[in-house]
Enzyme design. Structure first.
Site, PDB file in Angstrom:
ATOM      1  N   GLY A 132       0.816  -1.214   0.000  1.00  0.00           N
ATOM      2  CA  GLY A 132       0.000   0.000   0.000  1.00  0.00           C
ATOM      3  C   GLY A 132       0.843   1.254   0.000  1.00  0.00           C
ATOM      4  O   GLY A 132       0.984   1.931   1.034  1.00  0.00           O
ATOM      5  N   TYR A 133       1.403   1.588  -1.162  1.00  0.00           N
ATOM      6  CA  TYR A 133       2.203   2.810  -1.297  1.00  0.00           C
ATOM      7  C   TYR A 133       1.410   3.877  -2.057  1.00  0.00           C
ATOM      8  O   TYR A 133       1.112   4.939  -1.529  1.00  0.00           O
ATOM      9  CB  TYR A 133       3.486   2.535  -2.093  1.00  0.00           C
ATOM     10  CG  TYR A 133       4.641   1.905  -1.356  1.00  0.00           C
ATOM     11  CD1 TYR A 133       4.485   1.268  -0.138  1.00  0.00           C
ATOM     12  CD2 TYR A 133       5.928   1.934  -1.909  1.00  0.00           C
ATOM     13  CE1 TYR A 133       5.565   0.681   0.504  1.00  0.00           C
ATOM     14  CE2 TYR A 133       7.008   1.361  -1.276  1.00  0.00           C
ATOM     15  CZ  TYR A 133       6.825   0.728  -0.073  1.00  0.00           C
ATOM     16  OH  TYR A 133       7.895   0.156   0.546  1.00  0.00           O
ATOM     17  N   GLU A 249      12.878  -4.961  -4.818  1.00  0.00           N
ATOM     18  CA  GLU A 249      11.850  -5.276  -5.818  1.00  0.00           C
ATOM     19  C   GLU A 249      12.404  -6.065  -7.002  1.00  0.00           C
ATOM     20  O   GLU A 249      11.708  -6.885  -7.579  1.00  0.00           O
ATOM     21  CB  GLU A 249      11.151  -3.996  -6.284  1.00  0.00           C
ATOM     22  CG  GLU A 249       9.864  -4.275  -7.010  1.00  0.00           C
ATOM     23  CD  GLU A 249       8.801  -3.189  -6.836  1.00  0.00           C
ATOM     24  OE1 GLU A 249       9.042  -2.212  -6.105  1.00  0.00           O
ATOM     25  OE2 GLU A 249       7.740  -3.331  -7.436  1.00  0.00           O
ATOM     26  N   GLU A 369      10.692   7.203 -16.663  1.00  0.00           N
ATOM     27  CA  GLU A 369      11.220   8.560 -16.442  1.00  0.00           C
ATOM     28  C   GLU A 369      11.887   8.628 -15.051  1.00  0.00           C
ATOM     29  O   GLU A 369      12.959   9.227 -14.901  1.00  0.00           O
ATOM     30  CB  GLU A 369      10.092   9.598 -16.527  1.00  0.00           C
ATOM     31  CG  GLU A 369       9.531   9.818 -17.921  1.00  0.00           C
ATOM     32  CD  GLU A 369       8.591   8.702 -18.400  1.00  0.00           C
ATOM     33  OE1 GLU A 369       8.179   7.860 -17.570  1.00  0.00           O
ATOM     34  OE2 GLU A 369       8.285   8.656 -19.603  1.00  0.00           O
TER      35      GLU A 369
HETATM   36  C1  LIG Z   1       0.271  -3.065 -13.081  1.00  0.00           C
HETATM   37  C2  LIG Z   1       0.543  -2.126 -11.932  1.00  0.00           C
HETATM   38  C3  LIG Z   1       0.619  -2.629 -10.634  1.00  0.00           C
HETATM   39  C4  LIG Z   1       0.849  -1.767  -9.559  1.00  0.00           C
HETATM   40  N1  LIG Z   1       0.875  -2.289  -8.280  1.00  0.00           N
HETATM   41  C5  LIG Z   1       1.060  -1.451  -7.226  1.00  0.00           C
HETATM   42  C6  LIG Z   1       1.013  -1.954  -5.874  1.00  0.00           C
HETATM   43  O1  LIG Z   1       0.802  -3.153  -5.639  1.00  0.00           O
HETATM   44  N2  LIG Z   1       1.146  -1.081  -4.857  1.00  0.00           N
HETATM   45  C7  LIG Z   1       1.373   0.254  -5.070  1.00  0.00           C
HETATM   46  O2  LIG Z   1       1.528   0.986  -4.089  1.00  0.00           O
HETATM   47  N3  LIG Z   1       1.416   0.778  -6.325  1.00  0.00           N
HETATM   48  C8  LIG Z   1       1.260  -0.055  -7.403  1.00  0.00           C
HETATM   49  N4  LIG Z   1       1.281   0.458  -8.698  1.00  0.00           N
HETATM   50  C9  LIG Z   1       1.424   1.896  -8.875  1.00  0.00           C
HETATM   51  C10 LIG Z   1       2.744   2.342  -9.475  1.00  0.00           C
HETATM   52  O3  LIG Z   1       3.771   2.255  -8.534  1.00  0.00           O
HETATM   53  C11 LIG Z   1       2.536   3.780  -9.977  1.00  0.00           C
HETATM   54  O4  LIG Z   1       1.626   3.713 -11.057  1.00  0.00           O
HETATM   55  C12 LIG Z   1       3.823   4.426 -10.432  1.00  0.00           C
HETATM   56  O5  LIG Z   1       4.669   4.663  -9.338  1.00  0.00           O
HETATM   57  C13 LIG Z   1       3.554   5.773 -11.161  1.00  0.00           C
HETATM   58  O6  LIG Z   1       2.763   6.602 -10.371  1.00  0.00           O
HETATM   59  P1  LIG Z   1       1.411   7.256 -10.953  1.00  0.00           P
HETATM   60  O7  LIG Z   1       0.607   6.175 -11.598  1.00  0.00           O
HETATM   61  O8  LIG Z   1       0.791   8.042  -9.867  1.00  0.00           O
HETATM   62  O9  LIG Z   1       1.891   8.218 -12.117  1.00  0.00           O
HETATM   63  P2  LIG Z   1       2.476   9.690 -11.949  1.00  0.00           P
HETATM   64  O10 LIG Z   1       3.478   9.715 -10.864  1.00  0.00           O
HETATM   65  O11 LIG Z   1       1.335  10.648 -11.874  1.00  0.00           O
HETATM   66  O12 LIG Z   1       3.217   9.867 -13.325  1.00  0.00           O
HETATM   67  C14 LIG Z   1       2.537  10.159 -14.543  1.00  0.00           C
HETATM   68  C15 LIG Z   1       3.571  10.314 -15.652  1.00  0.00           C
HETATM   69  O13 LIG Z   1       4.439  11.425 -15.327  1.00  0.00           O
HETATM   70  C16 LIG Z   1       5.793  11.022 -15.308  1.00  0.00           C
HETATM   71  N5  LIG Z   1       6.532  11.695 -14.230  1.00  0.00           N
HETATM   72  C17 LIG Z   1       6.139  11.826 -12.942  1.00  0.00           C
HETATM   73  N6  LIG Z   1       7.088  12.486 -12.236  1.00  0.00           N
HETATM   74  C18 LIG Z   1       8.090  12.786 -13.101  1.00  0.00           C
HETATM   75  C19 LIG Z   1       9.339  13.456 -12.975  1.00  0.00           C
HETATM   76  N7  LIG Z   1       9.759  13.936 -11.807  1.00  0.00           N
HETATM   77  N8  LIG Z   1      10.132  13.562 -14.081  1.00  0.00           N
HETATM   78  C20 LIG Z   1       9.715  13.047 -15.283  1.00  0.00           C
HETATM   79  N9  LIG Z   1       8.526  12.421 -15.458  1.00  0.00           N
HETATM   80  C21 LIG Z   1       7.735  12.272 -14.393  1.00  0.00           C
HETATM   81  C22 LIG Z   1       5.754   9.518 -15.036  1.00  0.00           C
HETATM   82  O14 LIG Z   1       6.904   8.865 -15.537  1.00  0.00           O
HETATM   83  C23 LIG Z   1       4.493   9.096 -15.777  1.00  0.00           C
HETATM   84  O15 LIG Z   1       4.780   8.901 -17.129  1.00  0.00           O
HETATM   85  C24 LIG Z   1       1.044  -0.381  -9.790  1.00  0.00           C
HETATM   86  C25 LIG Z   1       0.969   0.118 -11.102  1.00  0.00           C
HETATM   87  C26 LIG Z   1       0.716  -0.725 -12.158  1.00  0.00           C
HETATM   88  C27 LIG Z   1       0.635  -0.148 -13.548  1.00  0.00           C
END
Ligand SMILES: Cc1cc2nc3c(=O)[nH]c(=O)nc-3n(C[C@H](O)[C@H](O)[C@H](O)COP(=O)(O)OP(=O)(O)OC[C@H]3O[C@@H](n4cnc5c(N)ncnc54)[C@H](O)[C@@H]3O)c2cc1C
Length: 385
Positions: A132-133, A249, A369
């Site tokens: 749960g992150y 991980e 990214e």
């Molecule tokens: C199949 C799947 C399973 C998952 N399972 C889990 C889980 O079990 N538990 C959990 O906690 N999370 C889980 N996640 C979540 C995952 O960790 C996040 O989707 C990921 O960290 C990206 O965060 P976000 O979706 O909020 O995108 P955002 O952080 O909003 O990013 C959106 C876009 O902006 C870009 N971006 C953001 N910040 C920057 C920066 N500083 N510089 C350049 N580009 C940037 C990103 O690369 C991305 O392309 C899962 C995701 C998927 C797809």
């Protein structure tokens, strides 16, 4: 640097192979390599029974020290186990998160009491975990977590929302990154809590994926409780502990993942031969390039493991495999040609699922990214953009 396996490793390999030949039979064998990303819904109950059988025979927690109930297996033996496991087409594991993320975190940062409470049921396959992150406003910028945990007598009371929580709907426990000190600066006010999932203050809503299946969820906490002692590290240490988990991980399982990739590439290659698509020089070139890159990834992974430097180098590995896997999905569709994504037949087949699910490879586990950012700052010492 010697990348070969020793005679002891090969003896161990023979033991693993023999055990799998004897036990991977009946309903377990007929599942094949069911489960895994995009396929978590497949044969869940049988995979859970298989997990327990693995636990009974000491194949869970291989690398944990004997004092924690593990076998203290060397890194190369763990690689061997994963390779043989994937080669035998054994089912994908149901508790990857418990065994490979939480357990090493507890070994590194947990208390003795936490280790003796939580490691045995992971090792026996009895308790499943989720992570749960992420939250709606905290993904890449994880330190923006808003979920709150407040002390109430002997408990923490948790309120807030997580999102994309893989396997929350089957998990018994969740490790939750929560804000316990709102007055502290962004990173300093966080704590890492171990929270039971089966309680009234938790609602789990499945999110339907592009594949039509649902393996991650929104998780809502409304006064969910966990005992005060279920904080890993001290309250306020959450960021440090959460980063330690992320460091685990991608480890030895990378090589097993590559065996799965090789099987997928074989599948695409075989289809190209069967349909004649292989006569197209561009398709033949793309297939060859995929094969070469997979070999490069294998030697890179072995070298990284031999050097035992998983830090920022893990980001290089992610940047290699995630786009490679996406390109393989695209290549699979090119080989199938016209109508490749015709979904009117009902269930997706293996290659359609591969193409659709690999869209997420460059997002989860830290987006591409973000991996580039880690390399720029930690390895190259470049300033923050
Ligand atoms: C199949 C799947 C399973 C998952 N399972 C889990 C889980 O079990 N538990 C959990 O906690 N999370 C889980 N996640 C979540 C995952 O960790 C996040 O989707 C990921 O960290 C990206 O965060 P976000 O979706 O909020 O995108 P955002 O952080 O909003 O990013 C959106 C876009 O902006 C870009 N971006 C953001 N910040 C920057 C920066 N500083 N510089 C350049 N580009 C940037 C990103 O690369 C991305 O392309 C899962 C995701 C998927 C797809």
């Amino acid at each position: 640097m010697d990348l070969r396996f020793s005679a002891e490793d090969e003896t161990f390999r023979a033991q693993v192979r023999e055990w799998l030949a004897e036990h991977l039979v009946g309903e377990f064998a007929s599942l094949g390599d069911a489960g895994g990303p995009g396929r978590e819904h497949e044969g869940f109950d049988v995979r859970r029974a298989w997990e327990r059988l693995l636990g009974e025979h000491g194949w869970i927690g291989l690398g944990w020290p004997a004092s924690a109930g593990g076998r203290g297996a060397t890194l190369m033996q763990q690689v061997v186990f994963h390779e043989e496991y994937a080669q035998a087409r054994a089912p994908h594991r149901v508790n990857h998160i418990g065994e490979n993320l939480l357990a090493p975190t507890l070994l590194a940062c947990g208390s003795e009491e936490q280790r003796s409470r939580f490691l045995p049921p992971i090792r026996s396959g009895d308790e499943l975990w989720c992570q749960g992150y992420s939250e709606p406003d905290a993904g890449s910028d994880l330190a923006k977590v808003k979920t709150r945990a407040v002390r109430d007598g002997d408990d923490w009371v948790v309120t807030g929302q997580k999102v994309w929580t893989s396997l929350a709907h089957v998990a018994d426990w969740c490790f939750v990154l929560a804000r316990t000190d709102p007055s502290a600066s962004k990173h300093a006010g966080l704590s890492y809590l171990l929270l039971p999932m089966n309680q009234p203050g938790i609602e789990i809503r499945p999110i339907v994926q592009i594949t039509g299946t649902s393996e991650f969820n929104e998780v809502f906490f409304d006064g969910a409780r966990t005992a005060a002692e279920n904080v890993v590290g001290e309250p306020g240490d959450g960021w440090k502990v959460a980063m330690a988990t992320l460091g685990f991980e991608r480890g030895v399982a990378t090589l097993a993942q590559q065996i799965g990739f090789a099987r997928e590439l074989d599948h695409v290659m075989e289809l190209a031969r069967r349909t004649g698509a292989i006569e197209d020089p561009i398709i033949a070139d793309r297939l060859t390039q995929s094969w070469i890159e997979l070999k490069v990834m294998r030697y890179t992974a072995l070298r990284m493991l031999a050097e035992e430097t998983p830090g920022a180098e893990a980001s290089i590995s992610k940047l290699l495999w995630a786009p490679w896997h996406q390109r393989l999905g695209e290549l699979a569709m090119a080989v199938r040609g016209e109508g490749a994504l015709d979904l009117t037949g009902g269930e997706l087949d293996e290659l359609q699922r591969l193409y659709l699910f690999t869209r997420s490879d460059t997002i989860y586990g830290g987006s591409n990214e973000i991996q580039r950012d880690i390399i720029a700052r930690r390895m190259l010492g470049l300033p923050r953009g």
